[in-house]
Enzyme design. Structure first.
Site, mmCIF file in Angstrom:
data_model
loop_
_atom_site.group_PDB
_atom_site.id
_atom_site.type_symbol
_atom_site.label_atom_id
_atom_site.label_comp_id
_atom_site.label_asym_id
_atom_site.label_seq_id
_atom_site.Cartn_x
_atom_site.Cartn_y
_atom_site.Cartn_z
ATOM 1 N N ARG A 176 23.442 -31.917 13.849
ATOM 2 C CA ARG A 176 22.419 -31.266 13.026
ATOM 3 C C ARG A 176 21.053 -31.841 13.323
ATOM 4 N NH1 ARG A 176 26.033 -30.825 7.794
ATOM 5 N NH2 ARG A 176 27.045 -28.974 8.593
ATOM 6 N N ASP A 231 33.836 -32.452 3.910
ATOM 7 C CA ASP A 231 32.729 -32.645 4.831
ATOM 8 C C ASP A 231 32.762 -31.464 5.785
ATOM 9 O OD1 ASP A 231 30.831 -35.061 5.968
ATOM 10 O OD2 ASP A 231 31.467 -33.637 7.492
ATOM 11 N N ARG A 246 28.370 -30.606 0.725
ATOM 12 C CA ARG A 246 28.082 -31.358 -0.506
ATOM 13 C C ARG A 246 27.956 -30.428 -1.711
ATOM 14 N NH1 ARG A 246 22.346 -32.667 2.239
ATOM 15 N NH2 ARG A 246 23.817 -33.291 3.832
ATOM 16 N N ASP A 281 31.606 -44.089 5.339
ATOM 17 C CA ASP A 281 30.814 -43.994 6.574
ATOM 18 C C ASP A 281 29.369 -43.547 6.356
ATOM 19 O OD1 ASP A 281 31.478 -41.476 5.751
ATOM 20 O OD2 ASP A 281 32.402 -40.826 7.620
ATOM 21 N N HIS A 282 29.104 -42.860 5.254
ATOM 22 C CA HIS A 282 27.761 -42.283 5.068
ATOM 23 C C HIS A 282 26.761 -43.254 4.445
ATOM 24 C CE1 HIS A 282 29.737 -38.559 6.003
ATOM 25 N NE2 HIS A 282 28.653 -37.850 5.823
ATOM 26 N N SER A 287 25.848 -28.617 4.998
ATOM 27 C CA SER A 287 26.828 -29.546 4.461
ATOM 28 C C SER A 287 27.769 -28.926 3.428
ATOM 29 C CB SER A 287 26.054 -30.694 3.822
ATOM 30 O OG SER A 287 26.805 -31.313 2.828
HETATM 31 C C1 MIC Z 1 26.362 -33.836 6.871
HETATM 32 O O1 MIC Z 1 26.588 -33.955 8.076
HETATM 33 O O2 MIC Z 1 25.452 -33.119 6.430
HETATM 34 C C2 MIC Z 1 27.246 -34.539 5.915
HETATM 35 C C3 MIC Z 1 26.450 -35.571 5.256
HETATM 36 O O3 MIC Z 1 28.315 -35.163 6.593
HETATM 37 C C4 MIC Z 1 27.772 -33.516 4.915
HETATM 38 C C5 MIC Z 1 28.493 -34.057 3.789
HETATM 39 C C6 MIC Z 1 27.616 -34.641 2.749
HETATM 40 O O4 MIC Z 1 26.578 -34.084 2.425
HETATM 41 O O5 MIC Z 1 28.013 -35.665 2.217
HETATM 42 C C7 MIC Z 1 28.621 -32.409 5.501
HETATM 43 O O6 MIC Z 1 28.438 -32.076 6.648
HETATM 44 O O7 MIC Z 1 29.405 -31.791 4.792
HETATM 45 FE FE1 SF4 Z 2 28.431 -38.274 9.406
HETATM 46 FE FE2 SF4 Z 2 28.021 -35.682 8.855
HETATM 47 FE FE3 SF4 Z 2 26.637 -36.941 10.776
HETATM 48 FE FE4 SF4 Z 2 29.157 -36.447 11.121
HETATM 49 S S1 SF4 Z 2 27.546 -34.941 10.875
HETATM 50 S S2 SF4 Z 2 28.116 -38.361 11.582
HETATM 51 S S3 SF4 Z 2 30.005 -36.719 9.094
HETATM 52 S S4 SF4 Z 2 26.573 -37.344 8.600
#
Ligand code: MIC
Ligand code: SF4
Length: 755
Positions: A448, A160, A645, A95-96, A643
């Site tokens: 976010r 995630d 990550r 999805d990313h 995140s």
């Molecule tokens: C995000 O919303 O920041 C992400 C991208 O979903 C991350 C995961 C990632 O960095 O791949 C998260 O929230 O953990």
């Molecule tokens: Fe994707 Fe993270 Fe955004 Fe949710 S918050 S839509 S998991 S990038």
């Protein structure tokens, strides 16, 4: 795709016994969170009461979910664990890695081409090791999990940070780094410090323009980005029962924004309705048998102040719509105050874009509430002043809203329909003109809004609100538009007003889907080949990190003293860098490039003590590494917020940073550092942060005595020869110290598998 009803039955079968044993040991009525935690102890039957915020506990989660951007590193690590199959039901969701540019169809095609190598890798690893694989376009991880796998009273982990979304179905669902997931995939326990429990009592009922999103925006405003750290947030009260299951998901999802370990709700009718609508009547039948264990003991909600570590009460009848931002999700402004607050702060009033979607707000209900505003605009003859875009949460939602005419209405108003994926929420937005870095405002329904997150432009002021408010403000084109009181001019120049939004909790005609985009794994994956080309720019097999040499670290240099907010987006940016998530050396070139250097207030410009010149953080660090000079990173409050990550921990580890010393950490990031064999330390005295100087050389004085509950002492030698001894606290327990000694937690697993 089938969820595992047998597994769910097992969880429910053992629940009554474990819960009553726990109640006896704890010696008082139990919260829902405690029931689920005690029902998932690694050792089975509870044997003692655990101290909240005190004891480390081993758990046995029921499920794991990973998304494409974190799964690459998680699975590259799992390949070293020496196992032939995952020990716990696991899924991977693509999805990313899909950009939002032209529109769903074309964007998906481009992603499939551009990231073919990565998707092929994920699909073959999944196939080999017994992991369910959701293809690109199938949907956003958290929506797909809610629709297919979440169940009341279950426990899951996901790579995630918004994994807590499954709390909407009464789960304890926790975001973790890939290395944590690898433990559980390898059949080992998952460790967590027993959380505190914050109660949020919802009274009254939402009405008019106020949406479920406003509940969490308000909670974020009260608790701030670190107020939930180390805590589970448990929602209850009449107001909780009055909102839908997906609304509960929205609220739990954004618990991540206040640092909460997770959030959850007790089992109720809204969950029954959702489970039925998504084809899981058998889960309802099973859950009903243990319903009293899927919510707190009655006494807890009757006298909540006695049982929660903190209690917040929100009267939904009085709640106003909120708009949170810019740059941080906890800066809440009620819509009625926006006119004043926006002007005082100089926020651009013109809204350029409205974006609806993300894992937070892309349910059927969200789409119907937003489209109810869109339809009014069409009826009233208003041309939207800003551009609108939507990302449906899953193919099931996309297909159903297409069938029900919702997509059509959006399109009639000129809305761009992007792929069922994260898209703009994760910087996968090819926004025209973003490179000009002009100051501008966008409004979205995501969770976010850190600087540069959506479009890479540090001057984009992103505000978070409900989908229906996004629609209204984008159509009006103004941040300070209050749909409850303000009129708009339609295309004929007449004054018109929006009526409050309305939506449908679930589709009247049921959900429908053509191809959900799921691939089940091979029954026997032993012959499946996983290919990683040695010259690949996207994927790189991992080399184990070096074990600790048993000596004090001496002669270390300060790489950067980061000032203010330093989220994982600052440490390892997403957007254009997402394409290197499977290649540790390449992605390390983004290490800390967004962090603000406390000595010159610049990003990506730090002093190289070897050359006395300023350079980019990764380049300077690579030079220290080439000279075998260890370094440390110093940071501020809530370092690593955001995140899950683990790249934010692996990059510094890979490039030779040895320790991160900060005022405080966000939970997942602290664990990620520990897992990768780094030292995650906090100032015993926060004011010592001010003593750190740009040219410091650092000597550890007692690392050789590294032990639980025993602070470490670091000598900072300043350029003028003076010294400061700084006391650094840590939260390592014995086994975590072993990770440090072995070089990483994975080195330990690999060693034991080799035996
Ligand atoms: C995000 O919303 O920041 C992400 C991208 O979903 C991350 C995961 C990632 O960095 O791949 C998260 O929230 O953990
Ligand atoms: Fe994707 Fe993270 Fe955004 Fe949710 S918050 S839509 S998991 S990038």
């Amino acid at each position: 795709m089938a969820f595992d009803i047998e597994m769910i039955k097992k969880v429910y079968e053992r629940m009554p016994e474990r819960v009553s044993k726990a109640r006896e040991l704890v010696g008082r009525p139990l919260t829902l969170s405690e029931k689920i935690l005690y029902a998932h102890l690694w050792d089975g039957m509870p044997e003692k009461a655990y101290g909240r915020a005190k004891d480390y506990v081993d758990f046995a989660p029921d499920r794991i979910a990973c998304q494409d951007a974190t799964a690459q590193m998680a699975l590259l690590q799992f390949m070293h664990a020496g196992k032939s199959k995952v020990a716990v039901p696991t899924t991977v969701h693509c999805d990313h890695l899909i950009q939002a540019k032209v529109g769903a169809e074309q964007d998906l095609k481009v992603a499939q081409e551009q990231s073919k190598e990565v998707f092929d890798f994920l699909s073959s690893v999944s196939n080999k090791y017994g992991i369910g694989f959701w293809k690109p376009g199938a949907g956003i991880i958290h929506q797909v999990v809610l629709e297919n796998y979440a169940f009341p009273g279950g426990m899951m982990i996901g790579t995630d940070s918004h994994t807590p979304n499954a709390g909407g179905l009464g789960m304890i669902a926790i975001g973790v780094g890939g290395a944590d997931a690898v433990d559980v995939m390898a059949g080992m326990p998952w460790e967590l410090k027993f959380p505190k429990i914050i109660g949020v009592k919802l009274t009254g009922e939402l009405n008019g323009w106020t949406a479920p999103k406003d509940i969490i925006l308000r909670v974020a405003d009260i608790l701030t980005v670190k107020g939930g750290t180390g805590a589970i947030i448990e929602y209850f009260g009449e107001g909780a029962k009055s909102i839908s299951c997906t609304a509960k998901g929205t609220i739990c999802n954004m618990g991540a924004e206040i640092g909460a370990t997770t959030s959850t709700f007790g089992y109720d009718d809204s969950m029954r309705r959702y489970l039925r609508a998504t084809g899981r009547e058998d889960v309802v039948l099973e859950a009903d048998k243990v319903a009293s264990h899927l919510t707190a003991d009655a006494e807890v909600y009757a006298n909540p102040e006695k049982y929660f570590d903190q209690l917040i009460e929100i009267n939904l009848s009085e709640l106003e719509p909120y708009i949170n931002g810019p740059f941080t999700p906890d800066r809440g402004t009620p819509v009625s105050k926006m006119k004043k607050v926006a002007v005082e702060n100089g926020w651009p009033l013109k809204v350029e874009w409205g974006l609806i979607g993300s894992c937070t707000n892309s349910s059927y209900e969200d789409m119907t509430r937003a489209v109810s505003i869109v339809e009014q605009a069409l009826d009233l003859g208003i041309t939207p002043k800003a551009e609108l875009g939507i990302n449906p949460g899953s193919q099931q939602i996309k297909y159903t809203i297409e069938r029900d005419g919702i997509i059509d209405a959006f399109k009639k108003l000129g809305t761009k329909v992007f792929t069922n994926a994260c898209g703009p929420c994760i910087g996968q937005w090819d926004r025209e003109g973003a490179e000009k870095q002009e100051k501008n405002t966008i409004i979205h329904s995501f969770n976010r809004n850190f600087s540069k997150r959506a479009d890479g432009n540090p001057n984009t002021h992103a505000f978070v609100t409900s989908p229906e408010m996004v629609a209204a403000l984008a159509i009006a084109g103004r941040l300070d538009f209050n749909p409850m009181t303000d009129k708009l001019l339609n295309d004929k120049g007449e004054e018109v007003m929006f009526k409050p939004p309305f939506g449908e909790e679930l589709p009247e005609k049921g959900f429908d889907v053509d191809d959900p985009g799921y691939q089940s794994p091979a029954a026997d994956g032993s012959s499946v080949q996983v290919v990683v080309r040695p010259d690949s720019q996207r994927l790189q097999l991992l080399e184990p990190f070096q074990p600790w040499d048993g000596k004090n670290i001496t002669g270390a240099k300060l790489l950067i003293k980061a000032e203010g907010k330093c989220t994982t987006d600052h440490i390892s940016m997403a957007g254009p860098w997402l394409r290197f998530r499977g290649h540790l050396d390449n992605i390390s070139n983004n290490m800390l490039i967004g962090a603000v250097n406390a000595f010159n207030s610049k990003t990506n410009s730090v002093k190289n003590q070897l050359t006395e010149t300023y350079g980019e953080v990764p380049a300077v660090q690579r030079q220290y590494k080439a000279n075998n000079i260890p370094t440390i990173v110093v940071g501020d409050q809530n370092y690593g917020e955001g995140s899950s990550r683990e790249h934010a921990a692996m990059e510094p580890r890979h490039l030779g940073v040895r320790a991160v010393l900060v005022k405080s950490f966000a939970r997942i990031h602290e664990t990620n550092l520990k897992k990768q064999g780094m030292l995650a330390l906090t100032f015993a005295n926060e004011a010592d942060y001010d003593k750190i100087q740009e040219d410091d050389t650092i000597n550890f004085l007692d690392l050789t005595e590294f032990a639980p509950n025993k602070p470490l002492h670091l000598e900072f030698v300043h350029a003028d020869g003076t010294k400061d001894i700084i006391v650094a606290n840590h939260t390592y327990n014995d086994s975590q110290i072993e990770w440090f000694k072995a070089g990483s937690a994975l080195n330990l697993i690999a060693a034991s598998a080799a035996k």
